[in-house]
Write an enzyme that holds these catalytic residues in place. Structure first.
Site, PDB file in Angstrom:
ATOM      1  N   CYS A   1       0.825  -1.214   0.000  1.00  0.00           N
ATOM      2  CA  CYS A   1       0.000   0.000   0.000  1.00  0.00           C
ATOM      3  C   CYS A   1       0.853   1.255   0.000  1.00  0.00           C
ATOM      4  CB  CYS A   1      -0.905   0.051   1.219  1.00  0.00           C
ATOM      5  SG  CYS A   1      -1.982  -1.356   1.343  1.00  0.00           S
TER       6      CYS A   1
ATOM      7  N   CYS B   1      -2.881   8.384   7.037  1.00  0.00           N
ATOM      8  CA  CYS B   1      -1.537   8.383   7.632  1.00  0.00           C
ATOM      9  C   CYS B   1      -1.629   8.621   9.141  1.00  0.00           C
ATOM     10  CB  CYS B   1      -0.666   9.480   7.013  1.00  0.00           C
ATOM     11  SG  CYS B   1      -0.259   9.168   5.293  1.00  0.00           S
TER      12      CYS B   1
END
Ligand SMILES: Cc1ncc(COP(=O)(O)O)c(C=O)c1O
Lengths: 396, 143
Positions: B35, B104
């Site tokens: 990813c 994130c």
């Protein structure tokens, strides 16, 4: 130091191009469709630009229309071929997995309308062969569209050979030459090209202007209806300043193809050599059959966006095919088509040079990339696992 | 580039607490390389207090900045406070993240939790499983 090394994204306009545009904003500003002398002066300029561009491509002025750029030209070419095919019950299209999205997404839209699309895989060197195309053509194939040179990995396709295959099979052949025009010699007759797209901003011309060449006999399908401009195939008052800038930039670029290519190939090869001296890296695409200014390398253990940000801090403008920079969840479809695993594709760096770049800049870039890669690897848990032998390197 | 706030760029350019703690009391690793982001957090714990923390991150600018910020926010704090760290708090401390980068900050929150869980597991400390939901981060990833 400020180094622009993203010329595949877009280029700086040349002085020649800017100066060619200026008179058409303030002095010769008439509408080419108007009968008065102001209008006719613009019409004359338009016709001159068309002649000059046609000559460079090896076709006639009647065979090109001006569009808003590469994307529009790609769309119009593909939709034209699809409509022509549909009338004859031919609804199959051959293309490649690594086309620009202007082509891929136009093809996806056609698939929803019942067309069948075969996307050819590219070989390890980033090239499709004429044989691949030949084997994919069926009796119901109405179009083959293969890009002249790839925008990410710069690989140049055997367009002349593919053109010959298409001619023999009686199938229309379109090529997206956006990255090639002004950088490589193109001859639509010799290479059996039926339709071709180009875009001015990739060869130091203005943005938002391009060309669609369609061989005599191809009846273009309108994307934009309205006035009778461009023989009725693309309505809208012509963007004369941009067209004049494009014609000037194209003349200039075509005149310098040999000189630029000689200079750029040297810079490119040194840059590739320098970057590959960084351990666990790999060049994407064939080392020789590539655009003179294109370098594309993957570095294992790091991610491309952070690489770009740190290079930007050092004054180097570059690009990457990582998911973070593509704005999607997956890394670049081009690198995946090339067979790079996701984790490697995330660590890609594209540097695209132009003739204004220098040997000193190339050395600076090599050092900058070396520093940044080692900094990022130093904080990467992936790199730690690779170095400690916990995981195996993919790039030896 | 104006993609990120000054704060994000500061933490990205000068990340705090980068590195490894040998014989850490708790280690958490989340995300996956496919990813494009992995975060690993190392904790040194004394008397239920995080006396030291280090991180390693493979990922984009905001992934590095988020992990740096998260380590700053939990350093010197009791475990209970570290467990209360939310992705929202990390995002706010960074003066915001672009919408497509919020994951994130989620990764950073989960990396901290995962390191604490590792500490609990290693030391046979009983905890409420609901504190740790398994890798919700990978929802954004379809491989
Ligand atoms: C190969 C290729 N095709 C098409 C395009 C689109 O051209 P434009 O930006 O002029 O629409 C580009 C550039 O972005 C390109 O590189």
């Amino acid at each position: 130091m400020k180094i622009y090394a993203d010329n595949a994204a877009t280029t700086k306009m040349s002085r020649t191009a800017i100066e060619a545009m200026l008179p058409y904003m303030s002095e010769i500003y008439g509408n080419p469709s108007s009968l008065h002398s102001e209008g006719q002066a613009a019409a004359e300029a338009l016709s001159d630009a068309r002649e000059r561009i046609a000559k460079r491509l090896g076709c006639t002025a009647r065979e090109i229309i001006f569009t808003s750029g590469g994307s529009e030209a790609d769309n119009q070419a593909i939709i034209t071929a699809a409509k022509m095919g549909e009338k004859k019950g031919k609804k199959h299209i051959v293309s490649t997995a690594f086309e620009h999205h202007a082509v891929l997404h136009a093809l996806e839209a056609l698939e929803k309308q019942g067309f069948e699309v075969t996307l050819l895989d590219i070989h390890d060197n980033g090239i499709v062969t004429a044989d691949d195309v030949k084997n994919a053509i069926r009796p119901d194939t109405c179009l083959v569209t293969v890009m002249y040179a790839n925008n990410e990995i710069g690989t140049v396709q055997p367009i002349g050979e593919i053109g010959a295959v298409c001619r023999e099979a009686g199938v229309l052949f379109h090529t997206d030459a956006v990255q090639a025009a002004g950088h490589l010699e193109i001859d639509v007759i010799k290479e059996n090209i039926d339709m071709l797209s180009l875009s001015a901003h990739k060869f130091h011309g203005p943005k938002g202007i391009g060309v669609l060449y369609a061989k005599k006999g191809i009846i273009l399908q309108n994307l934009i209806y309205g006035g009778a401009q461009e023989r009725g195939k693309r309505a809208g008052t012509e963007n004369i300043p941009a067209i004049m800038g494009m014609a000037a930039a194209f003349d200039e670029a075509c005149d310098k193809i040999e000189a630029n290519s000689a200079k750029l190939c040297k810079l490119r090869d040194r840059l590739i050599e320098g970057l590959l001296s960084i351990p666990h890296s790999i060049l994407n695409g064939d080392a020789e059959k590539r655009l003179p200014g294109n370098v594309n390398v993957c570095f294992e253990g790091i991610e491309g966006e952070s690489l770009l940000l740190l290079l930007d801090d050092k004054g180097v403008a570059a690009s990457s095919g990582s998911a973070c920079t593509s704005g999607s969840l997956d890394p670049s479809h081009v690198l995946l088509a090339l067979g790079r695993p996701h984790e490697v594709a995330h660590g890609s760096l594209r540097l695209s040079l132009c003739e204004e770049n220098t040997a000193e800049e190339v050395e600076y870039i090599i050092e900058a990339v070396r520093d940044v890669v080692s900094l990022l690897r130093g904080m990467s848990p992936v790199w730690r696992d690779l170095e400690s032998g916990k995981k195996e390197f993919i790039l030896k | 580039m104006a993609l990120y706030s000054e704060k994000v760029m500061d933490h990205f350019r000068n990340p705090r607490n980068v590195g490894v703690i040998e014989n850490a009391d708790g280690v958490g690793e989340v995300g996956n390389a496919k990813c494009g982001d992995i975060m690993k957090i190392y904790l040194k714990i004394e008397n239920d207090v995080i006396v030291d923390v280090k991180f390693e991150t493979f990922g984009c600018g905001s992934a590095i900045a988020s992990s740096s910020m998260a380590t700053e926010m939990i350093k010197g704090k009791p475990i209970s406070e570290a467990l209360g760290l939310t992705n929202k708090a990390v995002t706010e401390a960074l003066d915001g993240l672009p919408a497509q980068k919020i994951h994130c900050s989620v990764l950073a929150e989960e990396a901290v939790k995962s390191a604490v869980k590792d500490y609990y597991d290693k030391n046979g400390i009983i905890y409420d499983c609901k504190l740790f939901h398994d890798c919700a981060t990978c929802e954004h990833c379809h491989h």
